[in-house]
Design a protein around this motif. Structure first.
Motif, mmCIF file in Angstrom:
data_model
loop_
_atom_site.group_PDB
_atom_site.id
_atom_site.type_symbol
_atom_site.label_atom_id
_atom_site.label_comp_id
_atom_site.label_asym_id
_atom_site.label_seq_id
_atom_site.Cartn_x
_atom_site.Cartn_y
_atom_site.Cartn_z
ATOM 1 N N ALA A 94 0.833 -1.202 0.000
ATOM 2 C CA ALA A 94 0.000 0.000 0.000
ATOM 3 C C ALA A 94 0.872 1.258 0.000
ATOM 4 N N ALA A 95 1.953 1.243 0.758
ATOM 5 C CA ALA A 95 2.859 2.398 0.769
ATOM 6 C C ALA A 95 3.510 2.588 -0.600
ATOM 7 N N GLU A 96 3.917 1.480 -1.228
ATOM 8 C CA GLU A 96 4.500 1.565 -2.568
ATOM 9 C C GLU A 96 3.469 2.071 -3.575
ATOM 10 N N ALA A 97 2.234 1.620 -3.438
ATOM 11 C CA ALA A 97 1.173 2.059 -4.345
ATOM 12 C C ALA A 97 0.919 3.559 -4.182
ATOM 13 N N ALA A 98 0.953 4.040 -2.956
ATOM 14 C CA ALA A 98 0.760 5.479 -2.730
ATOM 15 C C ALA A 98 1.899 6.276 -3.351
ATOM 16 N N ALA A 99 3.131 5.772 -3.217
ATOM 17 C CA ALA A 99 4.271 6.455 -3.827
ATOM 18 C C ALA A 99 4.152 6.453 -5.351
ATOM 19 N N LEU A 100 3.731 5.319 -5.913
ATOM 20 C CA LEU A 100 3.549 5.241 -7.364
ATOM 21 C C LEU A 100 2.422 6.155 -7.836
ATOM 22 N N LYS A 101 1.381 6.258 -7.040
ATOM 23 C CA LYS A 101 0.262 7.129 -7.389
ATOM 24 C C LYS A 101 0.725 8.578 -7.444
ATOM 25 N N THR A 102 1.557 8.964 -6.495
ATOM 26 C CA THR A 102 2.106 10.321 -6.487
ATOM 27 C C THR A 102 2.979 10.545 -7.719
ATOM 28 N N THR A 103 3.789 9.538 -8.054
ATOM 29 C CA THR A 103 4.662 9.649 -9.227
ATOM 30 C C THR A 103 3.827 9.749 -10.501
ATOM 31 N N VAL A 104 2.789 8.924 -10.598
ATOM 32 C CA VAL A 104 1.931 8.943 -11.784
ATOM 33 C C VAL A 104 1.197 10.279 -11.882
ATOM 34 N N ALA A 105 0.825 10.851 -10.761
ATOM 35 C CA ALA A 105 0.130 12.138 -10.789
ATOM 36 C C ALA A 105 1.033 13.233 -11.357
ATOM 37 N N GLY A 106 2.341 13.115 -11.172
ATOM 38 C CA GLY A 106 3.264 14.125 -11.689
ATOM 39 C C GLY A 106 3.674 13.890 -13.127
ATOM 40 N N LEU A 107 3.366 12.720 -13.687
ATOM 41 C CA LEU A 107 3.782 12.399 -15.051
ATOM 42 C C LEU A 107 3.172 13.304 -16.124
ATOM 43 N N PRO A 108 1.898 13.672 -16.067
ATOM 44 C CA PRO A 108 1.367 14.557 -17.116
ATOM 45 C C PRO A 108 2.126 15.881 -17.213
ATOM 46 N N ASN A 109 2.528 16.420 -16.079
ATOM 47 C CA ASN A 109 3.299 17.669 -16.119
ATOM 48 C C ASN A 109 4.645 17.451 -16.785
ATOM 49 N N GLU A 110 5.283 16.326 -16.479
ATOM 50 C CA GLU A 110 6.572 16.024 -17.094
ATOM 51 C C GLU A 110 6.410 15.801 -18.594
ATOM 52 N N VAL A 111 5.351 15.105 -19.001
ATOM 53 C CA VAL A 111 5.110 14.862 -20.421
ATOM 54 C C VAL A 111 4.871 16.186 -21.147
ATOM 55 N N ALA A 112 4.104 17.077 -20.534
ATOM 56 C CA ALA A 112 3.858 18.389 -21.150
ATOM 57 C C ALA A 112 5.166 19.163 -21.297
ATOM 58 N N GLY A 113 6.021 19.098 -20.288
ATOM 59 C CA GLY A 113 7.320 19.775 -20.372
ATOM 60 C C GLY A 113 8.186 19.182 -21.475
ATOM 61 N N LEU A 114 8.160 17.861 -21.604
ATOM 62 C CA LEU A 114 8.938 17.206 -22.659
ATOM 63 C C LEU A 114 8.402 17.571 -24.045
ATOM 64 N N ARG A 115 7.098 17.662 -24.171
ATOM 65 C CA ARG A 115 6.521 18.062 -25.465
ATOM 66 C C ARG A 115 6.934 19.482 -25.835
ATOM 67 N N ARG A 116 6.951 20.374 -24.852
ATOM 68 C CA ARG A 116 7.404 21.748 -25.122
ATOM 69 C C ARG A 116 8.857 21.749 -25.580
ATOM 70 N N GLU A 117 9.683 20.934 -24.911
ATOM 71 C CA GLU A 117 11.092 20.863 -25.294
ATOM 72 C C GLU A 117 11.252 20.287 -26.696
ATOM 73 N N VAL A 118 10.455 19.258 -27.030
ATOM 74 C CA VAL A 118 10.524 18.666 -28.372
ATOM 75 C C VAL A 118 10.112 19.692 -29.416
ATOM 76 N N ASP A 119 9.043 20.445 -29.147
ATOM 77 C CA ASP A 119 8.611 21.479 -30.088
ATOM 78 C C ASP A 119 9.705 22.529 -30.280
ATOM 79 N N GLN A 120 10.328 22.922 -29.180
ATOM 80 C CA GLN A 120 11.405 23.906 -29.260
ATOM 81 C C GLN A 120 12.584 23.337 -30.049
ATOM 82 N N LEU A 121 12.907 22.068 -29.842
ATOM 83 C CA LEU A 121 13.989 21.439 -30.590
ATOM 84 C C LEU A 121 13.659 21.337 -32.076
ATOM 85 N N LYS A 122 12.395 21.094 -32.418
ATOM 86 C CA LYS A 122 11.992 21.061 -33.827
ATOM 87 C C LYS A 122 12.193 22.424 -34.476
#
Length: 139
Positions: free
Chosen positions: A70-98
């Motif tokens: 359960a503790a590991e699942a809570a940690a993973l849930k927190t990590t997964v919750a932050g993934l959309p922000n990281e993906v959006a940041g990566l997309r911005r970087e990819v667009d800038q690199l293009k």
């Protein structure tokens, strides 16, 4: 002021007297369990008790594992919750690199054009077309 009758006497030296309630309600602690063997228990009951205690130990071990999961699942849930922000940041970087890659291609094409023009100028230039500091020394 009344005088105490115990002045000069140590109250701890007094002989303890029996309390009148001791005769009405006997001391039950003297009769039960102290030094007496426990009553016989059926072996089937003891076997069932041992079985239940073993099951309890197993359940406690499983519970510990579940709490860890359960503790590991809570940690993973927190990590997964932050993934959309990281993906959006990566997309911005990819667009800038293009954009930067497109600019680099344009600059590369311009450099190739300048090299071609320079090669043409060098091919068409004679010795008199060069400035004096680039001409060779006269002998």
């Amino acid at each position: 002021m009344a005088k105490r009758s115990t002045i000069g006497e140590n109250p701890l030296d007094a002989v303890s007297q029996e309390h009148p309630l001791d005769t009405v309600v006997p001391d039950l602690s003297a009769r039960t369990g102290r030094g007496q063997p426990p009553p016989e228990v059926d072996p089937e009951v003891l076997a069932r008790l041992a079985e239940l205690e073993a099951g309890l130990k197993t359940l406690r071990a499983e519970m510990t594992g579940l709490k860890t999961a359960a503790a590991e699942a809570a940690a993973l849930k927190t990590t997964v919750a932050g993934l959309p922000n990281e993906v959006a940041g990566l997309r911005r970087e990819v667009d800038q690199l293009k954009v930067e890659a497109a600019a680099a291609k344009a600059l590369q094409a311009e450099v190739i054009q300048f090299k071609t023009e320079l090669a043409q100028l060098r091919a068409s230039a004679g010795p008199g077309d060069l400035p004096f500091w680039m001409r060779g020394k006269k002998k």
